[in-house]
Write a protein that holds these residues in place. Structure first.
Motif, PDB file in Angstrom:
ATOM      1  N   ARG A 231       0.804  -1.220   0.000  1.00 47.88           N
ATOM      2  CA  ARG A 231       0.000   0.000   0.000  1.00 47.88           C
ATOM      3  C   ARG A 231       0.840   1.274   0.000  1.00 47.88           C
ATOM      4  O   ARG A 231       0.320   2.356  -0.234  1.00 47.88           O
ATOM      5  N   LEU A 232       2.135   1.142   0.257  1.00 48.65           N
ATOM      6  CA  LEU A 232       3.038   2.290   0.231  1.00 48.65           C
ATOM      7  C   LEU A 232       4.340   1.850  -0.425  1.00 48.65           C
ATOM      8  O   LEU A 232       4.938   0.841  -0.025  1.00 48.65           O
ATOM      9  N   THR A 233       4.765   2.595  -1.444  1.00 46.08           N
ATOM     10  CA  THR A 233       6.004   2.288  -2.141  1.00 46.08           C
ATOM     11  C   THR A 233       6.911   3.501  -2.097  1.00 46.08           C
ATOM     12  O   THR A 233       6.480   4.620  -2.363  1.00 46.08           O
ATOM     13  N   ALA A 234       8.169   3.262  -1.748  1.00 44.63           N
ATOM     14  CA  ALA A 234       9.173   4.323  -1.770  1.00 44.63           C
ATOM     15  C   ALA A 234       9.825   4.336  -3.146  1.00 44.63           C
ATOM     16  O   ALA A 234      10.256   3.297  -3.648  1.00 44.63           O
ATOM     17  N   LEU A 235       9.889   5.527  -3.740  1.00 49.40           N
ATOM     18  CA  LEU A 235      10.319   5.649  -5.128  1.00 49.40           C
ATOM     19  C   LEU A 235      11.730   6.230  -5.201  1.00 49.40           C
ATOM     20  O   LEU A 235      11.933   7.442  -5.114  1.00 49.40           O
ATOM     21  N   ASN A 236      12.713   5.319  -5.330  1.00 48.32           N
ATOM     22  CA  ASN A 236      14.094   5.729  -5.548  1.00 48.32           C
ATOM     23  C   ASN A 236      14.558   6.693  -4.463  1.00 48.32           C
ATOM     24  O   ASN A 236      14.122   6.608  -3.319  1.00 48.32           O
ATOM     25  N   THR A 237      15.480   7.605  -4.763  1.00 52.78           N
ATOM     26  CA  THR A 237      16.019   8.565  -3.806  1.00 52.78           C
ATOM     27  C   THR A 237      16.043   9.953  -4.445  1.00 52.78           C
ATOM     28  O   THR A 237      15.818  10.090  -5.653  1.00 52.78           O
ATOM     29  N   ASP A 238      16.339  10.974  -3.649  1.00 55.79           N
ATOM     30  CA  ASP A 238      16.361  12.323  -4.218  1.00 55.79           C
ATOM     31  C   ASP A 238      17.424  12.500  -5.311  1.00 55.79           C
ATOM     32  O   ASP A 238      17.129  13.118  -6.352  1.00 55.79           O
ATOM     33  N   PRO A 239      18.648  11.960  -5.182  1.00 53.67           N
ATOM     34  CA  PRO A 239      19.557  12.057  -6.333  1.00 53.67           C
ATOM     35  C   PRO A 239      19.007  11.349  -7.570  1.00 53.67           C
ATOM     36  O   PRO A 239      19.190  11.821  -8.694  1.00 53.67           O
ATOM     37  N   GLY A 240      18.315  10.236  -7.361  1.00 50.58           N
ATOM     38  CA  GLY A 240      17.722   9.528  -8.496  1.00 50.58           C
ATOM     39  C   GLY A 240      16.661  10.359  -9.191  1.00 50.58           C
ATOM     40  O   GLY A 240      16.582  10.388 -10.429  1.00 50.58           O
ATOM     41  N   VAL A 241      15.840  11.052  -8.398  1.00 56.96           N
ATOM     42  CA  VAL A 241      14.802  11.925  -8.972  1.00 56.96           C
ATOM     43  C   VAL A 241      15.442  13.073  -9.748  1.00 56.96           C
ATOM     44  O   VAL A 241      15.032  13.406 -10.869  1.00 56.96           O
ATOM     45  N   ILE A 242      16.475  13.678  -9.169  1.00 50.11           N
ATOM     46  CA  ILE A 242      17.153  14.789  -9.836  1.00 50.11           C
ATOM     47  C   ILE A 242      17.807  14.323 -11.140  1.00 50.11           C
ATOM     48  O   ILE A 242      17.689  14.977 -12.187  1.00 50.11           O
ATOM     49  N   ASN A 243      18.483  13.172 -11.081  1.00 49.62           N
ATOM     50  CA  ASN A 243      19.150  12.658 -12.279  1.00 49.62           C
ATOM     51  C   ASN A 243      18.151  12.329 -13.381  1.00 49.62           C
ATOM     52  O   ASN A 243      18.391  12.620 -14.561  1.00 49.62           O
ATOM     53  N   ALA A 244      17.021  11.706 -12.996  1.00 49.42           N
ATOM     54  CA  ALA A 244      16.006  11.346 -13.993  1.00 49.42           C
ATOM     55  C   ALA A 244      15.396  12.601 -14.614  1.00 49.42           C
ATOM     56  O   ALA A 244      15.189  12.669 -15.835  1.00 49.42           O
ATOM     57  N   GLY A 245      15.117  13.605 -13.782  1.00 49.37           N
ATOM     58  CA  GLY A 245      14.562  14.842 -14.308  1.00 49.37           C
ATOM     59  C   GLY A 245      15.540  15.567 -15.221  1.00 49.37           C
ATOM     60  O   GLY A 245      15.160  16.097 -16.278  1.00 49.37           O
ATOM     61  N   ALA A 246      16.807  15.587 -14.812  1.00 45.79           N
ATOM     62  CA  ALA A 246      17.822  16.233 -15.646  1.00 45.79           C
ATOM     63  C   ALA A 246      17.960  15.527 -16.984  1.00 45.79           C
ATOM     64  O   ALA A 246      18.108  16.175 -18.034  1.00 45.79           O
ATOM     65  N   ALA A 247      17.909  14.181 -16.970  1.00 44.18           N
ATOM     66  CA  ALA A 247      18.035  13.429 -18.219  1.00 44.18           C
ATOM     67  C   ALA A 247      16.904  13.762 -19.178  1.00 44.18           C
ATOM     68  O   ALA A 247      17.125  13.941 -20.393  1.00 44.18           O
ATOM     69  N   LEU A 248      15.672  13.871 -18.659  1.00 49.50           N
ATOM     70  CA  LEU A 248      14.532  14.207 -19.510  1.00 49.50           C
ATOM     71  C   LEU A 248      14.668  15.611 -20.095  1.00 49.50           C
ATOM     72  O   LEU A 248      14.416  15.846 -21.283  1.00 49.50           O
ATOM     73  N   MET A 249      15.071  16.570 -19.259  1.00 49.15           N
ATOM     74  CA  MET A 249      15.207  17.942 -19.749  1.00 49.15           C
ATOM     75  C   MET A 249      16.345  18.083 -20.757  1.00 49.15           C
ATOM     76  O   MET A 249      16.215  18.774 -21.764  1.00 49.15           O
ATOM     77  N   LEU A 250      17.449  17.402 -20.509  1.00 49.07           N
ATOM     78  CA  LEU A 250      18.577  17.475 -21.434  1.00 49.07           C
ATOM     79  C   LEU A 250      18.247  16.811 -22.769  1.00 49.07           C
ATOM     80  O   LEU A 250      18.652  17.286 -23.836  1.00 49.07           O
ATOM     81  N   GLU A 251      17.499  15.701 -22.684  1.00 49.35           N
ATOM     82  CA  GLU A 251      17.080  15.039 -23.922  1.00 49.35           C
ATOM     83  C   GLU A 251      16.217  15.982 -24.757  1.00 49.35           C
ATOM     84  O   GLU A 251      16.381  16.084 -25.985  1.00 49.35           O
ATOM     85  N   ALA A 252      15.282  16.672 -24.090  1.00 48.96           N
ATOM     86  CA  ALA A 252      14.428  17.611 -24.813  1.00 48.96           C
ATOM     87  C   ALA A 252      15.230  18.800 -25.350  1.00 48.96           C
ATOM     88  O   ALA A 252      15.019  19.270 -26.482  1.00 48.96           O
ATOM     89  N   ALA A 253      16.193  19.281 -24.554  1.00 49.08           N
ATOM     90  CA  ALA A 253      16.958  20.452 -24.946  1.00 49.08           C
ATOM     91  C   ALA A 253      17.887  20.154 -26.131  1.00 49.08           C
ATOM     92  O   ALA A 253      18.124  21.007 -26.982  1.00 49.08           O
ATOM     93  N   ARG A 254      18.415  18.925 -26.143  1.00 48.29           N
ATOM     94  CA  ARG A 254      19.386  18.573 -27.179  1.00 48.29           C
ATOM     95  C   ARG A 254      18.746  17.901 -28.394  1.00 48.29           C
ATOM     96  O   ARG A 254      19.427  17.564 -29.363  1.00 48.29           O
ATOM     97  N   GLY A 255      17.436  17.671 -28.276  1.00 47.10           N
ATOM     98  CA  GLY A 255      16.729  17.084 -29.396  1.00 47.10           C
ATOM     99  C   GLY A 255      17.051  15.626 -29.601  1.00 47.10           C
ATOM    100  O   GLY A 255      17.046  15.148 -30.739  1.00 47.10           O
TER     101      GLY A 255
END
Length: 253
Positions: free
Chosen positions: A229-253
């Motif tokens: 009923r409760l799941t812990a989702l990765n860690t804060d560095p993991g969230v930051i890295n995943a978000g950065a990867a998505l933004m960089l992918e969009a920025a670099r096409g």
């Protein structure tokens, strides 16, 4: 709404996991659409000062805060509740005695022996009086025992039977080490998945809840299907890295 009330709705919840000793990052996680934020003092870099400051910013965003204490730090468990955390996760609860000691520190008499002093919690939950807090605390502040060894799995039913233990939390990486007799770390071990499902099932049958750490976010739907009923989702560095990867992918096409 308290975390207990959210769990009682029986819908899958996801908590962020704060390891960096930055209250600002914990507050930023609370501003995201997570259901709660867990502050980690076992393997994370938080100390008491950063953890307690994080709780204030988590609450300011309207989210429940959970604290994972270091192994055996039951003194810190009751202090965390005084500071406004709604749940404490205790690692390496391997025996019924471990569970009883943890529950004893978390609950007021007659269930346990938690001492009185929730002044910071009352500041955060300003709708409560000392009297109403005392009456509701044993229900609304949650003691969550970690199940992460073969020994703990074997003792699961007795751990769940301890009055004052509200739920269990599976650490699949540590459990995989024990499950494989030290061969390695593999939270996705095929021969361990039935045991993971069994833990969630037995917790529900005992009238309690099960939580788990999702090393791979894609495993969250499977865990929910198992009954977690409760799941812990990765860690804060993991969230930051995943978000950065998505933004960089969009920025670099």
């Amino acid at each position: 709404m308290f975390l207990r009330d959210k769990l009682d709705l029986d819908a899958p919840l996801i908590t962020a996991w704060s390891t960096s000793p930055s209250p600002e990052i914990a507050g930023a996680l609370a501003a995201c659409p997570f259901d709660a934020v867990t502050v980690d003092m076992q393997h994370g870099s938080h100390d008491e000062s950063s953890a307690f400051a994080s709780m204030r910013l988590i609450h300011a965003r309207g989210k429940p805060g959970l604290l994972r204490i270091p192994v055996g730090r039951n003194d810190l468990a009751s202090r965390a509740l005084d500071m406004g955390f709604e749940a404490v996760i205790a690692p390496m609860i391997n025996t019924v005695a471990d569970a009883q000691d943890f529950a004893d520190s978390m609950k007021y008499p007659p269930v346990g022996s938690r001492s009185w002093g929730p002044m910071r919690a009352l500041e955060l939950h300003s709708d409560q009086t000392p009297g109403s807090y005392f009456k509701s605390a044993n229900r609304e502040t949650l003691a969550i025992a970690m199940i992460e060894t073969r020994e703990a799995h074997a003792a699961l039913d007795t751990i769940l039977s301890v009055e004052g233990i509200d739920g269990v939390f599976v650490g699949p990486s540590d459990l995989s080490i024990s499950w494989s007799n030290g061969e390695g770390v593999d939270p996705g071990r095929p021969d361990m998945q039935d045991a993971l499902a069994d833990i969630a099932k037995r917790a529900r049958e005992a009238g309690k809840f099960a939580a788990i750490f999702a090393v791979d976010p894609a495993s969250t739907p499977l865990y929910s299907k198992m009954g977690y009923r409760l799941t812990a989702l990765n860690t804060d560095p993991g969230v930051i890295n995943a978000g950065a990867a998505l933004m960089l992918e969009a920025a670099r096409g």
